[in-house]
Design a protein around this motif. Structure first.
Motif, short mmCIF file in Angstrom:
data_model
loop_
_atom_site.label_atom_id
_atom_site.label_comp_id
_atom_site.label_asym_id
_atom_site.label_seq_id
_atom_site.Cartn_x
_atom_site.Cartn_y
_atom_site.Cartn_z
N ARG A 25 0.83 -1.22 0.00
CA ARG A 25 0.00 0.00 0.00
C ARG A 25 0.86 1.26 0.00
O ARG A 25 0.53 2.25 -0.68
CB ARG A 25 -0.92 -0.03 1.23
CG ARG A 25 -1.84 1.18 1.39
CD ARG A 25 -2.62 1.05 2.69
NE ARG A 25 -3.48 2.18 2.97
CZ ARG A 25 -4.79 2.23 2.74
NH1 ARG A 25 -5.38 1.18 2.19
NH2 ARG A 25 -5.51 3.30 3.05
N TYR A 26 1.97 1.23 0.75
CA TYR A 26 2.78 2.44 0.92
C TYR A 26 4.14 2.37 0.21
O TYR A 26 5.00 3.19 0.47
CB TYR A 26 3.00 2.71 2.42
CG TYR A 26 1.70 2.89 3.17
CD1 TYR A 26 0.88 3.99 2.92
CD2 TYR A 26 1.30 1.95 4.11
CE1 TYR A 26 -0.32 4.15 3.60
CE2 TYR A 26 0.09 2.10 4.80
CZ TYR A 26 -0.71 3.20 4.54
OH TYR A 26 -1.89 3.36 5.21
N THR A 287 -9.18 -1.47 8.68
CA THR A 287 -9.49 -0.19 8.04
C THR A 287 -9.15 0.98 8.96
O THR A 287 -8.57 1.98 8.53
CB THR A 287 -10.99 -0.13 7.67
OG1 THR A 287 -11.29 -1.21 6.77
CG2 THR A 287 -11.33 1.19 6.99
N MET A 290 -5.34 1.48 9.14
CA MET A 290 -4.81 1.97 7.87
C MET A 290 -5.12 3.46 7.71
O MET A 290 -4.29 4.23 7.20
CB MET A 290 -5.38 1.17 6.70
CG MET A 290 -4.72 -0.21 6.52
SD MET A 290 -5.28 -1.06 5.04
CE MET A 290 -4.24 -2.53 5.07
N GLN A 291 -6.30 3.86 8.15
CA GLN A 291 -6.64 5.28 8.11
C GLN A 291 -5.72 6.07 9.05
O GLN A 291 -5.33 7.20 8.73
CB GLN A 291 -8.11 5.48 8.51
CG GLN A 291 -9.10 4.98 7.46
CD GLN A 291 -10.54 5.04 7.93
OE1 GLN A 291 -10.81 5.16 9.14
NE2 GLN A 291 -11.47 4.95 6.99
N ASP A 294 -2.48 6.45 7.29
CA ASP A 294 -2.63 7.48 6.25
C ASP A 294 -2.46 8.86 6.84
O ASP A 294 -1.75 9.71 6.28
CB ASP A 294 -4.00 7.37 5.58
CG ASP A 294 -4.12 6.14 4.67
OD1 ASP A 294 -3.07 5.59 4.28
OD2 ASP A 294 -5.26 5.74 4.36
N GLN A 295 -3.13 9.09 7.96
CA GLN A 295 -3.05 10.41 8.62
C GLN A 295 -1.65 10.71 9.11
O GLN A 295 -1.15 11.82 8.97
CB GLN A 295 -4.04 10.46 9.79
CG GLN A 295 -5.50 10.56 9.40
CD GLN A 295 -5.78 11.90 8.69
OE1 GLN A 295 -6.18 11.92 7.53
NE2 GLN A 295 -5.56 13.00 9.40
N LEU A 297 1.15 9.59 7.97
CA LEU A 297 2.10 9.79 6.88
C LEU A 297 1.92 11.12 6.15
O LEU A 297 2.79 11.51 5.35
CB LEU A 297 2.00 8.63 5.87
CG LEU A 297 2.58 7.28 6.33
CD1 LEU A 297 2.25 6.19 5.32
CD2 LEU A 297 4.08 7.39 6.55
N LYS A 298 0.83 11.80 6.38
CA LYS A 298 0.57 13.08 5.70
C LYS A 298 1.57 14.15 6.11
O LYS A 298 1.97 14.23 7.26
CB LYS A 298 -0.85 13.56 5.98
CG LYS A 298 -1.90 12.81 5.16
CD LYS A 298 -3.27 13.38 5.41
CE LYS A 298 -4.33 12.67 4.57
NZ LYS A 298 -5.68 13.20 4.83
#
Length: 298
Positions: A25-26, A287, A290-291, A294-295, A297-298
């Motif tokens: 994914r990353y 999920t 993973m969210q 995502d946050q 890594l922003k």
């Protein structure tokens, strides 16, 4: 500050599969934090990821040593940090004991004695006698060491004699803060379900040829005193090859020790590191984390 993602948790909790999902994914690489997977030939007993399971993801610190080599938390610290610091890729550390992870992620410096040889005079004592000695001078360190992990007990005694301070006190003084921007995800599930998965995993290891793997290592000249044979899944075979127990008894011991280790890991991580626990078998949990990644890594 570089970002490092850690996937922690006990054996059979789903770390490997989830780490590969995240790496895809990353577009990340994976650093194995396992102390036995570094050894060539220690495949089945260590639960080493197979080539077909890697799905093209780069895996570091797997099959880098011979079964005759030694590998310590200081070695892991040096190697893992080098990968993190010099690679342009995002790194995910999968697995590993708390001690290995802390050595890598925290502002943690080893005393010179950590990698030094132990005092040879300890050799004349039994495991029980050595552990009793350490219990008197460093009871906190005893909480981290299995009574029969002879090498670590002797090393802690040596550190105390040479430095005049308990190893646990030295470690406490050294651990300050994380040197990377780290997110630690911990795989968990209902304890009974986990224990059943552990038991089933060990059954699978036997079906895959674990006995032959150990026999091959012994035929190569490896002994149960070598570091690669100190891990769960290997050390339990010693009485079997000495004719003192059956294969079924070996299996039961590996299952028992794996369950006990899982329990100790949960206790340690809950007290020592900021872990975000989730159940990789639950889609909603996957999920959610993973969210969160995502946050982060922003």
């Amino acid at each position: 500050m570089k970002k490092v993602l850690v996937i922690a948790g006990p054996t059979a909790s789903g770390k490997t599969a989830f780490s590969i999902d995240l790496a895809k994914r990353y577009k990340a690489e994976i650093i194995s934090g396992d102390s036995i997977q570094v050894y060539k030939g220690c495949d089945i007993g260590s639960g080493k990821v197979r080539e077909d399971e890697k799905q093209g993801i780069v895996h570091h610190l797997i099959d880098i040593l011979t079964p005759f080599d030694r590998y310590t938390s200081a070695d892991f610290q040096k190697m893992a940090r080098n990968i993190i610091d010099t690679s342009d890729a995002f790194q995910i550390i999968c697995g590993g004991t708390g001690m290995y992870l802390k050595a890598c992620l925290y502002d943690y410096t080893f005393e010179e004695e950590e990698g030094a040889s132990t005092d040879p005079r300890w050799e004349k004592y039994t495991d029980e006698e050595l552990y009793a000695m350490l219990l008197k001078v460093d009871p906190k360190q005893c909480e981290k060491i299995h009574p029969h992990n002879r090498r670590r007990v002797m090393r802690s005694l040596t550190i105390f004699e040479r430095s005049g301070k308990p190893q646990s006190e030295i470690v406490a003084e050294q651990e300050h803060k994380m040197i990377y921007d780290t997110l630690i995800l911990g795989c968990t599930m209902d304890r009974q379900v986990l224990y059943e998965r552990i038991n089933k995993r060990v059954e699978g290891m036997f079906e895959a040829g674990l006995e032959q793997e150990v026999r091959t290592l012994l035929d190569q000249g490896v002994s149960f005193d070598n570091a690669c044979m100190q891990g769960i899944g290997y050390k339990e075979w010693k009485p079997y090859f000495e004719g003192q127990c059956s294969k079924e008894e070996v299996k039961a011991e590996i299952q028992k020790h794996s369950r006990q280790f899982a329990k100790r890991q949960y206790t340690w991580f809950n007290h020592q590191m900021p872990v975000v626990w989730f159940n990789p078998q639950e889609e909603a949990d996957r999920t959610r984390v993973m969210q969160q990644v995502d946050q982060w890594l922003k």
